[in-house]
Design a protein around this motif. Sequence first.
Motif, PDB file in Angstrom:
ATOM      1  N   ALA A 103      -0.539 -30.018  15.706  1.00 25.10           N
ATOM      2  CA  ALA A 103      -0.747 -28.675  15.171  1.00 25.10           C
ATOM      3  C   ALA A 103       0.398 -27.746  15.555  1.00 25.10           C
ATOM      4  O   ALA A 103       0.838 -26.914  14.753  1.00 25.10           O
ATOM      5  N   GLN A 104       0.905 -27.890  16.768  1.00 28.18           N
ATOM      6  CA  GLN A 104       2.042 -27.063  17.180  1.00 28.18           C
ATOM      7  C   GLN A 104       3.297 -27.406  16.382  1.00 28.18           C
ATOM      8  O   GLN A 104       4.139 -26.544  16.125  1.00 28.18           O
ATOM      9  N   LEU A 105       3.420 -28.663  15.971  1.00 26.41           N
ATOM     10  CA  LEU A 105       4.562 -29.045  15.138  1.00 26.41           C
ATOM     11  C   LEU A 105       4.503 -28.332  13.791  1.00 26.41           C
ATOM     12  O   LEU A 105       5.541 -27.964  13.227  1.00 26.41           O
ATOM     13  N   VAL A 106       3.283 -28.129  13.276  1.00 26.12           N
ATOM     14  CA  VAL A 106       3.122 -27.396  12.018  1.00 26.12           C
ATOM     15  C   VAL A 106       3.648 -25.973  12.176  1.00 26.12           C
ATOM     16  O   VAL A 106       4.380 -25.453  11.328  1.00 26.12           O
ATOM     17  N   VAL A 107       3.286 -25.331  13.276  1.00 21.80           N
ATOM     18  CA  VAL A 107       3.736 -23.960  13.546  1.00 21.80           C
ATOM     19  C   VAL A 107       5.252 -23.916  13.684  1.00 21.80           C
ATOM     20  O   VAL A 107       5.923 -23.039  13.127  1.00 21.80           O
ATOM     21  N   ILE A 108       5.825 -24.874  14.423  1.00 20.48           N
ATOM     22  CA  ILE A 108       7.273 -24.905  14.615  1.00 20.48           C
ATOM     23  C   ILE A 108       7.987 -25.082  13.281  1.00 20.48           C
ATOM     24  O   ILE A 108       8.985 -24.403  13.006  1.00 20.48           O
ATOM     25  N   ALA A 109       7.481 -25.976  12.457  1.00 23.29           N
ATOM     26  CA  ALA A 109       8.105 -26.199  11.141  1.00 23.29           C
ATOM     27  C   ALA A 109       8.043 -24.933  10.287  1.00 23.29           C
ATOM     28  O   ALA A 109       9.020 -24.572   9.625  1.00 23.29           O
ATOM     29  N   TYR A 110       6.912 -24.267  10.346  1.00 24.05           N
ATOM     30  CA  TYR A 110       6.716 -23.040   9.566  1.00 24.05           C
ATOM     31  C   TYR A 110       7.656 -21.945  10.053  1.00 24.05           C
ATOM     32  O   TYR A 110       8.374 -21.320   9.265  1.00 24.05           O
ATOM     33  N   ARG A 111       7.701 -21.718  11.351  1.00 22.59           N
ATOM     34  CA  ARG A 111       8.522 -20.633  11.903  1.00 22.59           C
ATOM     35  C   ARG A 111      10.017 -20.932  11.831  1.00 22.59           C
ATOM     36  O   ARG A 111      10.844 -20.039  11.828  1.00 22.59           O
ATOM     37  N   SER A 112      10.350 -22.235  11.776  1.00 18.86           N
ATOM     38  CA  SER A 112      11.764 -22.609  11.722  1.00 18.86           C
ATOM     39  C   SER A 112      12.301 -22.666  10.300  1.00 18.86           C
ATOM     40  O   SER A 112      13.476 -22.987  10.087  1.00 18.86           O
ATOM     41  N   GLY A 113      11.448 -22.370   9.325  1.00 20.68           N
ATOM     42  CA  GLY A 113      11.893 -22.348   7.940  1.00 20.68           C
ATOM     43  C   GLY A 113      12.022 -23.707   7.291  1.00 20.68           C
ATOM     44  O   GLY A 113      12.717 -23.869   6.289  1.00 20.68           O
ATOM     45  N   LEU A 114      11.333 -24.718   7.828  1.00 19.06           N
ATOM     46  CA  LEU A 114      11.407 -26.059   7.259  1.00 19.06           C
ATOM     47  C   LEU A 114      10.411 -26.272   6.142  1.00 19.06           C
ATOM     48  O   LEU A 114      10.444 -27.304   5.463  1.00 19.06           O
TER      49      LEU A 114
END
Length: 217
Positions: free
Chosen positions: A205-216
Amino acid sequence: MTIAVAVADDQSLIRMGLRVLVEAEDDLEFAGEAENGHAAVQLVRRRRPDVILMDIRMPLLDGIEALRQISADESLGGTRVVMLTTFENDDYVLDALRAGAAGFLVKDDDPTEMLRAIRLAAAGESLLSPSVTQRVIASVREGPVRRVQPHPLLGELTDREREVLGLIGEGLNNEEIAQRLVVSPATARTHVSRAMTKLGARDRAQLVVIAYRSGLV
């Protein structure tokens, strides 16, 4: 191994339905219920369930704040929280994931999705309702330009791991990632695991947030 599952929801009918769902499965056991966020935190501290299904909107203490309290208590690290809601609100999804949710489901999802979410959460993975995932992705693509804040360790990923992170952000599971990249599910799991380790992510779930915030995505 039996998975202990607790339920927190202010509607007795919902609690009853989830209890029946859990008790019908041989590998799950019902670990108690709570009707508000404060009682949910106390229940987790008292029973230490493997997974708790928790409603977003509850009296006294809402689900996200209860989640924050559970996540902040290191002694409760063995409990995974799957958030439930009748609202597919993008802000709720991101707030819940940032607070440490292991999954996010809409209450009218198919019961098999509920059971899958419980088992995935207990195994250290996570699940977003397909309808929730698609709604978040649509809001990113159609909404106003957001400020991208790449994760400081994003550069540690290989090109393939970065690609996998983007697919996780789109809501794909390991099997779907394997199909998209034409690799084996085991290889996909390895890429996910390495990305999680390099980024210091607690769970998928944290990977989802990181991808979202990193513009991926």
